[in-house]
Design a protein around this motif. Structure first.
Motif, short mmCIF file in Angstrom:
data_model
loop_
_atom_site.label_atom_id
_atom_site.label_comp_id
_atom_site.label_asym_id
_atom_site.label_seq_id
_atom_site.Cartn_x
_atom_site.Cartn_y
_atom_site.Cartn_z
N ASN A 262 0.82 -1.09 0.09
CA ASN A 262 0.11 -0.03 -0.02
C ASN A 262 0.82 1.28 -0.09
O ASN A 262 1.87 1.40 0.75
CB ASN A 262 -0.95 0.08 1.21
CG ASN A 262 -1.79 -1.21 1.19
OD1 ASN A 262 -1.95 -2.01 2.22
ND2 ASN A 262 -2.54 -1.42 0.02
N GLY A 263 0.65 2.24 -0.82
CA GLY A 263 1.22 3.49 -0.92
C GLY A 263 0.45 4.47 0.03
O GLY A 263 1.18 4.73 0.94
N MET A 264 -0.56 4.97 -0.41
CA MET A 264 -1.00 6.27 0.46
C MET A 264 -1.65 5.88 1.56
O MET A 264 -2.40 4.68 1.49
CB MET A 264 -2.06 7.00 -0.54
CG MET A 264 -1.33 7.81 -1.53
SD MET A 264 -2.32 8.69 -2.53
CE MET A 264 -2.53 7.19 -4.05
N PRO A 265 -1.71 6.69 2.79
CA PRO A 265 -2.41 6.10 3.71
C PRO A 265 -3.93 6.68 3.77
O PRO A 265 -4.29 7.33 4.55
CB PRO A 265 -1.48 6.97 4.96
CG PRO A 265 -1.11 8.12 4.36
CD PRO A 265 -0.58 7.47 2.94
N LEU A 266 -4.47 6.01 2.73
CA LEU A 266 -5.83 6.80 2.26
C LEU A 266 -6.67 5.36 2.11
O LEU A 266 -6.24 4.62 1.38
CB LEU A 266 -6.06 7.51 1.29
CG LEU A 266 -7.06 7.52 0.69
CD1 LEU A 266 -8.02 8.94 1.27
CD2 LEU A 266 -6.90 8.08 -0.81
N ILE A 267 -7.97 5.14 2.82
CA ILE A 267 -8.62 3.90 2.48
C ILE A 267 -9.95 4.52 2.18
O ILE A 267 -10.42 5.32 2.79
CB ILE A 267 -8.56 2.99 3.73
CG1 ILE A 267 -7.20 2.64 4.18
CG2 ILE A 267 -9.71 2.00 3.68
CD1 ILE A 267 -7.54 1.55 5.52
N THR A 268 -10.26 3.88 1.00
CA THR A 268 -11.81 4.37 0.90
C THR A 268 -12.87 3.00 1.11
O THR A 268 -12.35 1.91 0.88
CB THR A 268 -11.99 4.89 -0.86
OG1 THR A 268 -11.45 3.73 -1.68
CG2 THR A 268 -11.41 5.94 -1.08
N ALA A 269 -13.91 3.36 1.47
CA ALA A 269 -14.88 2.45 1.93
C ALA A 269 -16.12 2.75 1.50
O ALA A 269 -16.77 3.77 1.98
CB ALA A 269 -14.81 1.76 3.31
N VAL A 270 -16.91 2.17 0.28
CA VAL A 270 -18.23 2.60 0.12
C VAL A 270 -19.27 1.55 0.15
O VAL A 270 -20.25 1.71 -0.18
CB VAL A 270 -18.17 3.47 -1.36
CG1 VAL A 270 -17.30 4.74 -1.33
CG2 VAL A 270 -17.62 2.34 -2.25
N ASP A 271 -18.71 0.14 0.65
CA ASP A 271 -19.78 -0.91 0.27
C ASP A 271 -19.31 -1.84 1.29
O ASP A 271 -18.23 -2.29 1.26
CB ASP A 271 -19.43 -1.51 -1.04
CG ASP A 271 -20.32 -2.75 -1.44
OD1 ASP A 271 -20.58 -3.27 -0.43
OD2 ASP A 271 -20.35 -3.14 -2.56
N ARG A 272 -20.18 -1.97 2.24
CA ARG A 272 -19.93 -3.06 3.35
C ARG A 272 -19.57 -4.33 2.96
O ARG A 272 -18.74 -5.42 3.71
CB ARG A 272 -20.83 -2.99 4.38
CG ARG A 272 -22.09 -3.69 4.13
CD ARG A 272 -23.25 -3.38 5.11
NE ARG A 272 -24.51 -3.74 4.73
CZ ARG A 272 -25.58 -3.86 5.51
NH1 ARG A 272 -25.50 -3.30 6.66
NH2 ARG A 272 -26.65 -4.21 5.08
N ASP A 273 -20.16 -5.12 1.75
CA ASP A 273 -19.37 -6.30 1.28
C ASP A 273 -18.16 -6.46 0.66
O ASP A 273 -17.73 -7.52 0.87
CB ASP A 273 -20.64 -6.66 0.35
CG ASP A 273 -21.89 -6.96 0.79
OD1 ASP A 273 -22.09 -7.43 2.01
OD2 ASP A 273 -22.96 -6.74 0.20
N ARG A 274 -17.61 -5.21 0.07
CA ARG A 274 -16.36 -5.24 -0.66
C ARG A 274 -15.43 -4.66 0.49
O ARG A 274 -14.43 -4.91 0.34
CB ARG A 274 -16.43 -4.27 -1.71
CG ARG A 274 -16.97 -5.02 -3.25
CD ARG A 274 -16.61 -4.17 -4.33
NE ARG A 274 -16.45 -2.95 -3.96
CZ ARG A 274 -16.09 -1.97 -4.72
NH1 ARG A 274 -15.86 -2.50 -5.77
NH2 ARG A 274 -15.87 -0.72 -4.54
N GLY A 275 -15.94 -3.83 1.54
CA GLY A 275 -14.81 -3.62 2.44
C GLY A 275 -14.06 -2.19 1.98
O GLY A 275 -14.39 -1.76 0.92
#
Ligand code: NAD
Length: 343
Positions: A262-275
């Motif tokens: 992982n590069g950037m300390p950024l996590i996107t989460a928009v869908d609880r099934d995909r995480g």
């Protein structure tokens, strides 16, 4: 020396631009005074961005600018002649990895540096990247005991430039991509590699239009070191998922892991099934941005003070020997002792 070190860049391509821009923006005590490229338009474009005068040859730059040191970032097949020319003119040299195509070419460069009494540093950026430096210091301090097993991998996006498809001009992916690994495992193990066994495969070349014979885009190499440690290196290029460089060092008392996909300390989460989704490192200039700044800074410091460079000609030669032995190994289908690749 009170004037800034006058640096001539030779090879205004991908790596050259990283060095030129770090010299201009992030290095004290030095400035780009000449930008050389056989393709003068490239030299002009980089000179316009970072300063210095454009030239088509090193010889013209030495005659026409106040050059104290040379950064060589041309394809590998040109390294030996350019380094010998620059050192012969009394200039310090930072030469991009791989140092050259053969141990004999490395010997010519080392002899030229010794004769001139000038710095010859090899572009192994991981020697300057903070997490690699910290891991090495902890290993040296005995934190994980005696090193038993060392693993290093490098996978990168994008097809390398056409000259790097040709084994005769580049020594292939094991040199272009994995020579960093060959240097890092030797550095972390604290011992020379003595035997290699390599397997390679060409899985994407045809689809990408590569016609060079003996092209490979996947490789794995088993290693034995002089201190009885063992290890492995693997490489994949192109690997579209990102620029991935990681190591594991296992000692008698524990484990050190270096690097992260992982590069950037950024996590996107928009869908609880995909995480959650977190981006990977995208490119090598981004992955090793700190290392490149520190690398050129260390070179300028060594050139100005006459100090031994942190990674010199012998280190470069050892990596070249290991690459040559690994290429011989997969072509002959057998383990190869490093002593066989000594010329
Ligand atoms: N340290 C790293 O992480 C890293 C990353 C990329 C490349 N590199 C190394 O940098 C070197 C260059 O690779 P690149 O990807 O930047 O190549 P590139 O093809 O992008 O650029 C090379 C440039 O050198 C010029 N050139 C070729 N021969 C020349 C000569 N004799 N005199 C003057 N100019 C000449 C070409 O016209 C071209 O502009 C290689 O040794 C490569 O392994 C290191």
């Amino acid at each position: 020396m009170t004037d800034p070190l006058g640096v001539c860049l030779v090879g205004a391509g991908r790596a050259g631009f990283v060095h030129a821009s770090n010299l201009r923006h992030h290095t004290a005590g030095a400035e780009p005074v000449a930008i050389v490229d056989g393709d003068l338009e490239r030299a002009r474009a980089v000179a316009a961005a970072v300063g210095g005068a454009p030239f088509a040859t090193l010889e013209e730059a030495i005659a026409g600018a106040r050059v104290d040191a040379v950064v060589i970032a041309t394809p590998t097949f040109a390294h030996r002649d350019l380094a010998v020319e620059a050192l012969g003119a009394g200039l310090h040299v930072l030469c991009e990895k791989p140092m050259a195509l053969s141990a004999r070419e490395c010997d010519d460069m080392i002899a030229a540096a010794d004769e001139a009494g000038r710095v010859l540093q090899i572009g192994y950026v991981r020697r300057f990247q903070p997490e690699f430096v910290e891991a090495h210091a902890r290993i040296e301090a005995g934190e994980i005991g005696d090193v038993m097993l060392v693993k290093s991998l490098t996978r990168g996006p994008g097809l390398p430039p056409p000259w790097a498809h040709d084994l005769a001009l580049s020594n292939g992916m094991l040199a272009e991509v994995n020579s960093h690994c060959f240097d890092s495992v030797r550095w972390m193990a604290g011992a020379d590699i003595v035997r290699v066994y390599a397997e390679v495969a060409n899985r994407k070349g045809a689809r990408l239009g590569v016609t060079a014979e003996r092209f490979y885009d996947n490789a794995i190499v088993s290693l034995r070191f002089a201190n009885d440690a063992i290890g492995s290196i693997d490489g994949v290029c192109p690997a579209g998922y990102g620029y991935d460089a990681r190591m594991e060092v296992i000692g008698t008392e524990g484990l050190i892991m270096i690097g992260d996909v992982n590069g950037m300390p950024l996590i996107t989460a928009v869908d609880r099934d995909r995480g959650g989704v977190r981006p990977t490192h995208k490119t090598w200039p981004e992955r090793f941005s700190w290392g490149y700044v520190r690398e050129i800074g260390a070179f300028v410091e060594a050139a100005r003070t006459g100090a031994e460079p942190a990674v010199g000609g012998l280190d470069g030669k050892r990596a070249v020997e290991a690459v040559v032995a690994a290429n011989r190994s997969w072509q002959e289908g057998r383990p190869v002792e490093l002593t066989e690749a000594a010329v």
